[in-house]
Design an enzyme around this catalytic site. Sequence first.
Site, mmCIF file in Angstrom:
data_model
loop_
_atom_site.group_PDB
_atom_site.id
_atom_site.type_symbol
_atom_site.label_atom_id
_atom_site.label_comp_id
_atom_site.label_asym_id
_atom_site.label_seq_id
_atom_site.Cartn_x
_atom_site.Cartn_y
_atom_site.Cartn_z
ATOM 1 N N ASP A 164 -2.053 -8.226 0.834
ATOM 2 C CA ASP A 164 -0.899 -8.363 -0.042
ATOM 3 C C ASP A 164 -0.720 -9.814 -0.479
ATOM 4 O O ASP A 164 -0.418 -10.101 -1.627
ATOM 5 C CB ASP A 164 0.364 -7.861 0.670
ATOM 6 C CG ASP A 164 0.322 -6.355 0.886
ATOM 7 O OD1 ASP A 164 0.365 -5.616 -0.110
ATOM 8 O OD2 ASP A 164 0.225 -5.922 2.044
ATOM 9 N N HIS B 109 0.635 0.336 9.721
ATOM 10 C CA HIS B 109 -0.615 0.893 9.210
ATOM 11 C C HIS B 109 -1.372 1.537 10.343
ATOM 12 O O HIS B 109 -2.560 1.762 10.246
ATOM 13 C CB HIS B 109 -1.467 -0.195 8.565
ATOM 14 C CG HIS B 109 -0.749 -0.916 7.481
ATOM 15 N ND1 HIS B 109 -0.022 -2.056 7.728
ATOM 16 C CD2 HIS B 109 -0.582 -0.630 6.183
ATOM 17 C CE1 HIS B 109 0.540 -2.448 6.592
ATOM 18 N NE2 HIS B 109 0.221 -1.606 5.655
ATOM 19 N N GLY C 162 0.819 -1.198 0.000
ATOM 20 C CA GLY C 162 0.000 0.000 0.000
ATOM 21 C C GLY C 162 0.851 1.245 0.000
ATOM 22 O O GLY C 162 2.047 1.201 0.280
ATOM 23 N N SER C 163 0.252 2.385 -0.319
ATOM 24 C CA SER C 163 0.983 3.635 -0.175
ATOM 25 C C SER C 163 0.735 4.190 1.227
ATOM 26 O O SER C 163 -0.043 3.647 1.994
ATOM 27 C CB SER C 163 0.608 4.622 -1.267
ATOM 28 O OG SER C 163 -0.774 4.709 -1.406
ATOM 29 N N GLY C 164 1.444 5.267 1.534
ATOM 30 C CA GLY C 164 1.381 5.806 2.892
ATOM 31 C C GLY C 164 2.634 5.472 3.688
ATOM 32 O O GLY C 164 2.790 5.911 4.822
ATOM 33 N N HIS C 165 3.525 4.655 3.091
ATOM 34 C CA HIS C 165 4.760 4.251 3.777
ATOM 35 C C HIS C 165 5.993 4.905 3.172
ATOM 36 O O HIS C 165 7.117 4.489 3.451
ATOM 37 C CB HIS C 165 4.954 2.739 3.688
ATOM 38 C CG HIS C 165 3.791 1.948 4.175
ATOM 39 N ND1 HIS C 165 3.291 2.097 5.440
ATOM 40 C CD2 HIS C 165 3.022 1.017 3.573
ATOM 41 C CE1 HIS C 165 2.261 1.276 5.602
ATOM 42 N NE2 HIS C 165 2.073 0.625 4.469
#
Lengths: 212, 695
Positions: B473, B582, B417-420
């Site tokens: 994932d 997360h 995911g993005s945000g990392h």
Amino acid sequence: MQDLGSKRLIRMFSQAAMAIDAQRDHLSDLDGAIADADHGMTMSLGFRAVTSALAKLGAEASPSDVFRTAAGAFLDAVGASTGPLYASGFLNAAKHLDGLDAVDPAAMLEGIASGIAARGKGSRGEKTMLDVWLPAAEAAQQATRENPAELWTYVRQAASDGAESTRTMIAVRGRAARVGERSIGHIDPGAVSALLIVGAMADTFGDADLAI
Amino acid sequence: MTERLIAAKNRAERSAAFNGSRVIPLKFGDDPQVWACWLYYEDRLTQGEIAEAMGISRATVNAYLADARERGIVNITLDPQRLASLTIAQELKRHFGLHDCLVVPSSEPAASLIGRLGAAGSLVLRQFVRSGDTIAVGWGRTILSVAAATSLTGLQDVRVVQATGSVTTGQPDSPEICAARLAAAIHAECVPITAPSIVSSSVMRDMLMAEPLIQSQFEALSQASRALFGVSSLRPNSTIHSSGFFDHAPLQTYLALNAVGVIAGRFIDVQGRAVRGPLDDRTLGISLDDLRGIERRIAVAGGIDKVPAILGTLRGGFADILVTDAATGKALLEADGAKELNRPTQRAQADPGRPAEVQRRHVKKFLNNPDDIVDEMLDGASRAHSGHLEPVPGTRRAFMALEAPHEGKVGLVVGGGSGHEPCFLGYVGQGMVDAVAVGNVFSSPPPDPIAKAAQAVSGGEGVLFIYGNYAGDTMNFEMAAELVQAKGIPVRTVVTTDDIASSRAEDRDGRRGVAGNVLIFKVAGAACDKGWLLDACERVARKANQHTYTMGVALEPCSMPQTRRYNFTIGPQDMEVGVGIHGEPGVAREAIQSADAVVDMVMNRIFTEMPSQSGDRVAVLVNSFGSTPLMELYVLYRRVEQRLKTKGLTVEARWVGHYCTSLDMVGASISVMHLDDELAELLAHPCDTPFFRVG
């Protein structure tokens, strides 16, 4: 006759999309209590993609075409874990409805439930959407045998009991599993969104005035 | 009048000497309650003596002291751990109508929980077993632990009877061993049940039950006045699965019937109802009704996986004395809808004088349309890093190194995911990651971009997938792997599991992948770059994962771009230990401590798991979750290195900064990779990516 089942199915998806949009923040809040607060967003994105893909579908599409289209659109739109799960559920529903012009509710629910269970390698009691889909599918089969007229009443009740039962469960799947005992007491957001979809199905298919 | 009273009185009178009456000494302001408290708690006068000293009635003194507690002038504290256990025990007893309840404090590591439950169980036996009792005893690790902790003398005519038949030979906590050990521990007669717990048919059971020997043993069982048993969950990690129990039973059948647990060989649901199934007529042991009829029924069980099973046990009335741990007890109450327990350490301080801080509903962010944030970010990032990477053709959600594909080399594909950020895109480039697939915020990418990325960087030697262990994932990468393999490209997968706080050591495969990912990508990327074969690349990536240990601590939560709200809360004085990337709530919430103390807590956990010896080498990654500045990361790193040095470990390589973030979360994680020659060499291999450069 042929297009009536598909039309209804398309209307069902659009109702589900609206219901999920309306509950988007609520679903994310439920998710935030035990996981990463993206469930409302994910479901809303997925169902919007489904409705826009279905809008492009030709008039001759069969119910199984509708489910196949929904599966592809949902999967490409969201990923996450809900993506593969619902995509597999819809795809399996399409298989169960292959060759049918009308929608057989029991076959549809059974297809969705077993498709999700197979992809997620899950079963009931694990605080997931399956705690709604599996009882809903069983209720539909039971109603088909016992009282077909009340099928959607059976299904609605089973789905709602199933969602409620997730409160006492400990999540063992997905991110919520990591919070261990802190998931207890919280209703599972995936079960709540599943309940919204079942509700849209019951609204669309349970309406006697539109019976085929 | 006692001496101290005289002294107190003198003090009081001295301070009041000028007007000749007992006015309040100046130091107490004009507050008689504070004065009374001082005399009571500091000078240790009795209430009568205080009345005398203050010139008021005893009843008034009593009221002053009570009011002072109410107003918070006086705070009485107990050790919070003990208090919490006590509070939970009281609440369990009340809520479930138990005869008694004993709660041991919860603490890590979980392995010792069995031991502490055993010790607590033996206390209960000491209190509740009398001469002449017949004890029906169950089996399992917990019951064996009770027996091991128990030593009682002076009881007469006590019998210990197996509550069920026997199980697989060789089981260390079998019914027969549990009963024999307990009987020995309390010097009681042991009555075994010399038949299997589950037999092949109901006919066989009826025949066995007709045997005089077995009849006499069941006769003893029917006279039980005490029961001692554990509660088994049906969860995959339960020891019941290794006990041979399900050699006979279709577990799925029972799960479909909503069974959640097994007590004394019988299945129950969460409401405490017996679950009838195929084993009923083939089981030799106490029935649930007979169990419920025993005068005192002691269940010893802890562990959150057992909560539904224990709930069933309590709701069904199968136990009237419960021994458990605090975390489990709290979960039982929450699951049963009991009102939330007050946190004794945080007494609400009403302060009407100050207006409550207006709660801000939205976090400020640089945003256009929040729905577009991922696409806009990717557009910006691919422009910013156009010297390293370019979009994968046919998708907006995958990027590849300019140099890829490398003919004759394994392609490394990662994603999530993005945000990392800078995970995962920031590690695409020469010598490290060949391609990434990027999902929505905190959401796995769908199979399509993953598959396209894999095809784009396949150099004829196959593709290696590495990603963190998350349900989403895993499913999406698995589906992508199927698509890619269908095109004739071999795919291998390594799932990272470096977060040691996310699951017990025995369940390494169930742990999630966090910041240690970056080091694992580096090792695998170097192996691919050196032209190693797919087998070797997979092997070394797996080794890198096994050698990497990460734990994170969050001080403040992160906020989602779509909602601009925090996705969980952390109290003003608290920190979340073991937080995920997360923003998943961690495994424990504790009062915030000094930087060094936090590092020590994390390093102690890492040292417990990492089999290192003095002289070994390590690589260290101190990572910000987004909002923790480099200044604080350096403070953490300082202590990390001190701790490693005192262990005699050499820091061969270290990285400090933003490597795997969680949006704007405040907090940091510490990763340690335990190096051998191979890992050290691969880490040192040159690479050039936007956020990771070596050489």
